[in-house]
Design a protein around this motif. Structure first.
Motif, PDB file in Angstrom:
ATOM      1  N   ASP A  63       3.533   1.719  14.988  1.00 30.84           N
ATOM      2  CA  ASP A  63       2.109   1.501  14.299  1.00 30.84           C
ATOM      3  C   ASP A  63       0.902   1.619  15.447  1.00 30.84           C
ATOM      4  OD1 ASP A  63       0.538   0.755  12.239  1.00 30.84           O
ATOM      5  OD2 ASP A  63       1.255  -1.190  12.171  1.00 30.84           O
ATOM      6  N   ARG A  95      -5.806   4.737  12.135  1.00 38.38           N
ATOM      7  CA  ARG A  95      -7.064   4.949  11.287  1.00 38.38           C
ATOM      8  C   ARG A  95      -8.256   5.248  12.195  1.00 38.38           C
ATOM      9  NH1 ARG A  95     -10.970   1.228   9.224  1.00 38.38           N
ATOM     10  NH2 ARG A  95      -9.774  -0.675   9.758  1.00 38.38           N
ATOM     11  N   GLU A 127       3.794   0.102   2.384  1.00 38.47           N
ATOM     12  CA  GLU A 127       3.652  -0.676   3.741  1.00 38.47           C
ATOM     13  C   GLU A 127       3.245  -2.123   3.120  1.00 38.47           C
ATOM     14  OE1 GLU A 127       0.763  -0.111   6.721  1.00 38.47           O
ATOM     15  OE2 GLU A 127       1.344  -1.837   7.954  1.00 38.47           O
ATOM     16  N   ASN A 167       5.362  -5.282   8.986  1.00 34.23           N
ATOM     17  CA  ASN A 167       4.986  -5.315  10.195  1.00 34.23           C
ATOM     18  C   ASN A 167       5.531  -6.532  11.100  1.00 34.23           C
ATOM     19  OD1 ASN A 167       2.416  -3.522  10.415  1.00 34.23           O
ATOM     20  ND2 ASN A 167       2.195  -4.513   8.279  1.00 34.23           N
ATOM     21  N   PHE A 198      -6.981   4.545   1.595  1.00 37.94           N
ATOM     22  CA  PHE A 198      -7.735   4.011   0.307  1.00 37.94           C
ATOM     23  C   PHE A 198      -7.929   5.111  -0.482  1.00 37.94           C
ATOM     24  CE2 PHE A 198      -9.874   0.461   2.396  1.00 37.94           C
ATOM     25  CZ  PHE A 198      -8.848  -0.064   2.710  1.00 37.94           C
ATOM     26  N   GLU A 225      -9.252   8.373   3.847  1.00 41.39           N
ATOM     27  CA  GLU A 225     -10.622   7.728   2.695  1.00 41.39           C
ATOM     28  C   GLU A 225     -11.005   9.150   1.930  1.00 41.39           C
ATOM     29  OE1 GLU A 225     -12.992   5.293   4.924  1.00 41.39           O
ATOM     30  OE2 GLU A 225     -11.674   3.571   4.865  1.00 41.39           O
ATOM     31  N   GLN A 245       1.030  -0.997   0.114  1.00 43.41           N
ATOM     32  CA  GLN A 245       0.012   0.090  -0.086  1.00 43.41           C
ATOM     33  C   GLN A 245       0.906   1.219   0.102  1.00 43.41           C
ATOM     34  OE1 GLN A 245      -2.456   0.746   3.341  1.00 43.41           O
ATOM     35  NE2 GLN A 245      -4.055   1.694   1.944  1.00 43.41           N
ATOM     36  N   ARG A 279      -1.474 -11.239   2.587  1.00 44.92           N
ATOM     37  CA  ARG A 279      -2.835 -11.505   1.747  1.00 44.92           C
ATOM     38  C   ARG A 279      -2.504 -13.161   1.725  1.00 44.92           C
ATOM     39  NH1 ARG A 279      -3.988  -7.643   3.518  1.00 44.92           N
ATOM     40  NH2 ARG A 279      -4.881  -5.936   2.362  1.00 44.92           N
ATOM     41  N   SER A 292       5.827  -8.900  14.612  1.00 42.43           N
ATOM     42  CA  SER A 292       4.903  -9.240  15.836  1.00 42.43           C
ATOM     43  C   SER A 292       5.833  -9.860  16.905  1.00 42.43           C
ATOM     44  CB  SER A 292       4.082 -10.701  15.657  1.00 42.43           C
ATOM     45  OG  SER A 292       3.063 -10.472  14.460  1.00 42.43           O
TER      46      SER A 292
HETATM   47  P1  C2E Z   1      -1.856  -2.329  10.028  1.00 36.76           P
HETATM   48  O1  C2E Z   1      -0.462  -2.805  10.217  1.00 36.76           O
HETATM   49  O2  C2E Z   1      -2.084  -1.326  11.050  1.00 36.76           O
HETATM   50  O3  C2E Z   1      -2.101  -2.017   8.372  1.00 36.76           O
HETATM   51  C1  C2E Z   1      -3.012  -1.123   8.243  1.00 36.76           C
HETATM   52  C2  C2E Z   1      -4.377  -1.707   7.646  1.00 36.76           C
HETATM   53  O4  C2E Z   1      -5.385  -0.715   7.582  1.00 36.76           O
HETATM   54  C3  C2E Z   1      -4.189  -2.726   6.415  1.00 36.76           C
HETATM   55  O5  C2E Z   1      -5.407  -3.651   6.729  1.00 36.76           O
HETATM   56  C4  C2E Z   1      -4.691  -1.972   5.569  1.00 36.76           C
HETATM   57  O6  C2E Z   1      -5.225  -2.539   4.183  1.00 36.76           O
HETATM   58  C5  C2E Z   1      -5.911  -1.073   6.349  1.00 36.76           C
HETATM   59  N1  C2E Z   1      -6.106   0.169   5.677  1.00 36.76           N
HETATM   60  C6  C2E Z   1      -5.202   1.054   5.120  1.00 36.76           C
HETATM   61  N2  C2E Z   1      -5.883   2.126   4.564  1.00 36.76           N
HETATM   62  C7  C2E Z   1      -7.218   2.187   4.902  1.00 36.76           C
HETATM   63  C8  C2E Z   1      -8.354   2.835   4.612  1.00 36.76           C
HETATM   64  O7  C2E Z   1      -8.251   3.854   3.987  1.00 36.76           O
HETATM   65  N3  C2E Z   1      -9.547   2.345   5.098  1.00 36.76           N
HETATM   66  C9  C2E Z   1      -9.565   1.194   5.533  1.00 36.76           C
HETATM   67  N4  C2E Z   1     -10.787   0.861   6.026  1.00 36.76           N
HETATM   68  N5  C2E Z   1      -8.648   0.354   5.839  1.00 36.76           N
HETATM   69  C10 C2E Z   1      -7.426   0.785   5.576  1.00 36.76           C
HETATM   70  P2  C2E Z   1      -4.960  -5.307   6.419  1.00 36.76           P
HETATM   71  O8  C2E Z   1      -4.056  -5.610   5.090  1.00 36.76           O
HETATM   72  O9  C2E Z   1      -6.107  -5.956   6.417  1.00 36.76           O
HETATM   73  O10 C2E Z   1      -3.940  -5.566   7.786  1.00 36.76           O
HETATM   74  C11 C2E Z   1      -4.377  -5.737   9.038  1.00 36.76           C
HETATM   75  C12 C2E Z   1      -3.410  -5.906   9.970  1.00 36.76           C
HETATM   76  O11 C2E Z   1      -2.843  -7.203   9.909  1.00 36.76           O
HETATM   77  C13 C2E Z   1      -2.408  -4.889   9.905  1.00 36.76           C
HETATM   78  O12 C2E Z   1      -2.643  -3.726  10.529  1.00 36.76           O
HETATM   79  C14 C2E Z   1      -1.132  -5.597  10.509  1.00 36.76           C
HETATM   80  O13 C2E Z   1      -1.273  -5.515  12.004  1.00 36.76           O
HETATM   81  C15 C2E Z   1      -1.249  -7.207  10.426  1.00 36.76           C
HETATM   82  N6  C2E Z   1      -0.530  -7.746   9.287  1.00 36.76           N
HETATM   83  C16 C2E Z   1      -0.713  -7.431   7.985  1.00 36.76           C
HETATM   84  N7  C2E Z   1       0.401  -8.010   7.496  1.00 36.76           N
HETATM   85  C17 C2E Z   1       1.392  -8.598   8.210  1.00 36.76           C
HETATM   86  C18 C2E Z   1       2.603  -9.037   8.210  1.00 36.76           C
HETATM   87  O14 C2E Z   1       3.156  -9.244   7.331  1.00 36.76           O
HETATM   88  N8  C2E Z   1       3.156  -9.275   9.530  1.00 36.76           N
HETATM   89  C19 C2E Z   1       2.410  -9.146  10.736  1.00 36.76           C
HETATM   90  N9  C2E Z   1       3.029  -9.485  11.824  1.00 36.76           N
HETATM   91  N10 C2E Z   1       1.308  -8.466  10.848  1.00 36.76           N
HETATM   92  C20 C2E Z   1       0.573  -8.252   9.564  1.00 36.76           C
END
Ligand code: C2E
Ligand code: MG
Ligand code: MG
Length: 249
Positions: free
Chosen positions: A152, A176, A31, A90, A230, A211, A17, A35, A92
């Motif tokens: 974060d 957010r 970032e 990210n 987004f 957004e 993103q 998926r 953990s």
């Molecule tokens: P995060 O690190 O806070 O990532 C941001 C999340 O907000 C992402 O969700 C992204 O798609 C979403 N987002 C960004 N802009 C917007 C927007 O304008 N509106 C809305 N509604 N959402 C937005 P995603 O991809 O579903 O990831 C969720 C969480 O999963 C991440 O939060 C992170 O904590 C975790 N995650 C994702 N990939 C990894 C990874 O490779 N390793 C680890 N440990 N955690 C991950």
């Protein structure tokens, strides 16, 4: 069990993103977000499977893969002329518990020959909860190597402001949750304060989850440096991110 099998069968993808400079619209990085596409083509949200991976310990292997994949991506972008684009990953808590975690990150940047300052680790406040001093020492080592560190989801966990000063941070991410209603009267106090706090601490501040244009305008007024949301672009596969960069930078 399915996650383990699918990970072994290379069904996890890393999407990107874009992150932009608010004033100029220049894309400075992305970032990396996991998926999981199951065999029947459905996507399972990382919000669902990351906790599973953390609980089962699988996050260690997945996390290694993510860091290596991100380094490959940095290298690949560099060879295509985008040598000023960074990638944030990210990380953990269980990854930090592993003895040689920091060394493995440094090794990944060396193996893939990427400048350390193009890689950024995103940690959350919860990472500190265990053994704050151990984590702080680890992060100092990361930072010494030139790898960047972002905090974060700032303000959503058990924030300890006293640790904020001890952490070798580069960036503060405004969650957010605080950006959501920022354009509504009286709803922007937390976001404004975090932006101000970051500035006072000489950190870069990036707001996530933008957004619409009203939110953007408010962030501009507050002097927020960077944005991700987004409104600019959703997370996308690597080839689409390259196309996005070619169009915007
Ligand atoms: P995060 O690190 O806070 O990532 C941001 C999340 O907000 C992402 O969700 C992204 O798609 C979403 N987002 C960004 N802009 C917007 C927007 O304008 N509106 C809305 N509604 N959402 C937005 P995603 O991809 O579903 O990831 C969720 C969480 O999963 C991440 O939060 C992170 O904590 C975790 N995650 C994702 N990939 C990894 C990874 O490779 N390793 C680890 N440990 N955690 C991950
Ligand atoms: Mg993140
Ligand atoms: Mg976040």
């Amino acid at each position: 069990r399915q996650l383990r099998t699918d990970f072994a069968e290379n069904r996890l993808e890393l999407w990107y993103q874009p992150q932009l400079i608010l004033e100029t619209g220049k894309v400075i990085g992305a970032e990396a977000l996991l998926r999981w596409r199951t065999a029947d083509g459905k996507f399972i949200s990382p919000a669902v499977f990351i906790p599973l991976a953390e609980y089962s310990g699988l996050i260690i292997e997945i996390g290694d893969w993510v860091i290596n994949e991100a380094c490959k991506q940095i290298k690949s972008l560099e060879t295509k002329g985008f040598d000023d684009v960074g990638i944030s990953v990210n990380v953990s808590i269980p990854q930090f518990r592993r003895e040689n975690f920091i060394d493995s990150i440094i090794e990944a940047t060396e193996v893939h020959q990427v400048p350390a300052n193009k890689l950024e680790l995103e940690i959350t406040e919860s990472v500190l909860m265990d053994e704050p001093q151990v984590i702080i020492d680890a992060l100092v080592k990361v930072k010494e190597k030139g790898i960047s560190i972002a905090l974060d989801d700032f303000g959503t966990g058990y924030s300890s402001l006293s640790y904020l000063q001890k952490l070798p941070l580069d960036r503060l991410k405004v969650d957010r949750a605080f950006v959501n209603d920022i354009a509504k009267p009286g709803q922007s106090i937390i976001a404004d304060t975090i932006i101000n706090l970051g500035k006072q601490m000489n950190l870069k501040v990036i707001a996530e989850g933008i957004e619409d244009i009203d939110q953007e305008n408010h962030l501009k007024l507050q002097g927020c440096h960077e944005v991700q949301g987004f409104y600019y672009a959703k997370p996308m596969p690597a080839d689409e991110f390259l196309a996005y960069l070619s169009k915007h930078n």
